[in-house]
Enzyme design. Structure first.
Site, mmCIF file in Angstrom:
data_model
loop_
_atom_site.group_PDB
_atom_site.id
_atom_site.type_symbol
_atom_site.label_atom_id
_atom_site.label_comp_id
_atom_site.label_asym_id
_atom_site.label_seq_id
_atom_site.Cartn_x
_atom_site.Cartn_y
_atom_site.Cartn_z
ATOM 1 C CD GLU A 185 -4.712 4.166 -2.526
ATOM 2 O OE1 GLU A 185 -5.580 3.689 -3.250
ATOM 3 O OE2 GLU A 185 -4.617 5.375 -2.257
ATOM 4 C CE LYS A 200 4.245 11.516 0.865
ATOM 5 N NZ LYS A 200 3.379 10.839 1.831
HETATM 6 N N1 HSE Z 1 -0.610 7.359 1.249
HETATM 7 C C1 HSE Z 1 0.091 8.476 1.791
HETATM 8 C C2 HSE Z 1 0.229 8.323 3.296
HETATM 9 C C3 HSE Z 1 -0.609 9.773 1.543
HETATM 10 O O1 HSE Z 1 -0.316 7.379 3.869
HETATM 11 O O2 HSE Z 1 0.912 9.136 3.912
HETATM 12 C C4 HSE Z 1 -0.214 10.461 0.327
HETATM 13 O O3 HSE Z 1 1.156 10.628 0.191
#
Ligand code: HSE
Length: 414
Positions: A185, A200
């Site tokens: 991002e 996670k």
């Molecule tokens: N931004 C996360 C990643 C993806 O780069 O793994 C969504 O969880």
């Protein structure tokens, strides 16, 4: 026919709609019902979109339509997603989400509500994108006691580290490349500082051990302090640095959980997981190590996991899926300073310092790493295993003796 609503028409939401439309017949065969997108909730306009007439800006239209049996929440973020999901479950609608922030913060509460209302709350896509991990852990590995779960859970950071390792690209350049390719991002904090990964691993820990683990209390380190010097020493030692989310059950019932960069030996099953790929190792007492590998992010992989959950909801309207964990408890998570590991240290020192002797005097047995391109007055070594608390005290002692610690990285035995 089953009516579903999709809340959020961003990257994942549009992928979900695309799969439901383009795979209409095969999905109907698998779900034994035709899946009809009745509404798409989004505050934006999508003129000319083939599904234009399905769009609504009013959540209550979805909530109050009793024909909508399954709601897909792919808005992301905690608010208003939490409020919307709660209300849908309370109204007796099953909910599927890819929203790791929501599940990590409110999973226990929403699972309880789903149970009370005899509906499903499914979130396969919240960890590992398109990699099946929630269902395998809750079903296929159910006969095991999970000893440990450890994984590369963030694709963006894995891409950056891979560029640093393979192409000797600096962290800053690799991050800029990840942003230009659309992986990271504009504000990359959640990825590079480990916030995405900790959500996670908390979800996986809650699932593996049956009690909610809240990300706020978990030690979380990202990769922004890793340098090419560390990558080079890691390689000279015979390993690679990876951002790992890890949880282990301890004999006293507590869990040792953290997110941190780790120096892994090349022989580790996770050492070869490169680029934007994720790899998750589940160590079961009966199975031994089982490794899940694949694309952990992206429109279609994530949408695929969401739609599979929609099918599962439809097939289980009458016999609810058993997916549940209880709320967390005080004292359940081992304080990070009591976690035990060996550590890699890279240090700089002034002329005349016998770094080998100083480090040995303070840390006892150490393993010096030799690399051909070592800078002047710079060294790296690996300590024996000890608690983080003891390591920090000894590291302070080392710094008091005039040696500057440039990096400290956990060693991993995965
Ligand atoms: N931004 C996360 C990643 C993806 O780069 O793994 C969504 O969880």
């Amino acid at each position: 026919m089953v009516d579903v609503a999709i809340m959020g028409y961003g990257v994942v939401g549009s992928g979900v709609a695309e799969i439901i439309v383009t795979h209409k017949e095969s999905l109907a065969k698998r779900a034994k019902e035709e899946i009809n997108i009745k509404y798409i909730l989004d505050i934006r306009e999508f003129p000319g979109n083939p599904l234009e007439e399905k769009f609504t800006k009013d959540f209550n239209v979805i909530l109050n339509d009793d024909d909508v049996k399954v709601v897909v929440e792919v808005m992301g973020g905690l608010h208003p997603a939490y409020d919307f999901v709660r209300q849908c479950l309370e109204r007796g609608k099953s909910v599927v989400t890819s929203n790791k922030e929501l599940v990590a913060a409110k999973g226990a509460e929403l699972l309880q509500l789903a149970q009370d209302k005899n509906v499903n709350f499914l979130f396969e896509a919240s960890v590992g994108g398109g990699i099946p991990i929630i269902r395998p852990m809750s079903q296929c590995l159910a006969a095991n006691d999970v000893v440990e779960v450890a994984g590369i859970l963030n694709g963006t950071t894995n891409f950056i580290l891979t560029k640093m390792i393979r192409d000797q690209m600096s962290f800053e350049d690799a991050l800029a490349l990840a942003q230009s390719l659309g992986y990271a991002e504009k504000d990359p904090t959640a990825d590079i500082e480990g916030l995405d990964a900790v959500r996670k691993i908390c979800i996986l820990a809650s699932l593996a051990y049956g009690k909610h683990v809240y990300p706020d209390n978990i030690h979380t380190e990202g990769i922004s302090k890793i340098t090419l010097d560390d990558v080079s020493y890691a390689s000279a030692w015979g390993g690679v640095i990876k951002l790992i989310g890890s949880v282990k059950k301890l004999d006293d019932g507590r869990i040792d959980i953290f997110v941190a960069p780790m120096l892994l030996p090349q022989s580790s099953q996770l050492a070869g997981v490169d680029d934007v790929f994720n790899g998750i190792m589940v160590r079961g007492d009966s199975t031994g190590d089982v490794v899940f590998y694949g694309k952990g992010a992206g429109k279609m992989p994530t949408a695929s996991a969401v739609v599979a959950d929609v099918i599962d909801c439809i097939k289980h309207f009458k016999a609810r899926k058993y997916l549940y964990w209880a709320d967390g408890e005080e004292g359940y998570v081992l304080p990070y300073e009591d976690s035990v590991c060996a550590m890699y240290i890279r240090a700089s020192y002034s002329d005349g310092t016998d770094i080998d002797a100083v480090a040995k005097k303070i840390f006892g047995k150490i393993n010096m790493i030799a690399r051909t391109s070592s800078g002047k007055n710079e060294a790296a070594f690996i300590t024996e295993e000890m608690t983080v608390k003891k390591f920090n005290a000894l590291a302070d002692e080392l710094e008091k003796s005039g040696v500057k610690i440039e990096s400290r990285i956990r060693m991993g035995d995965l």
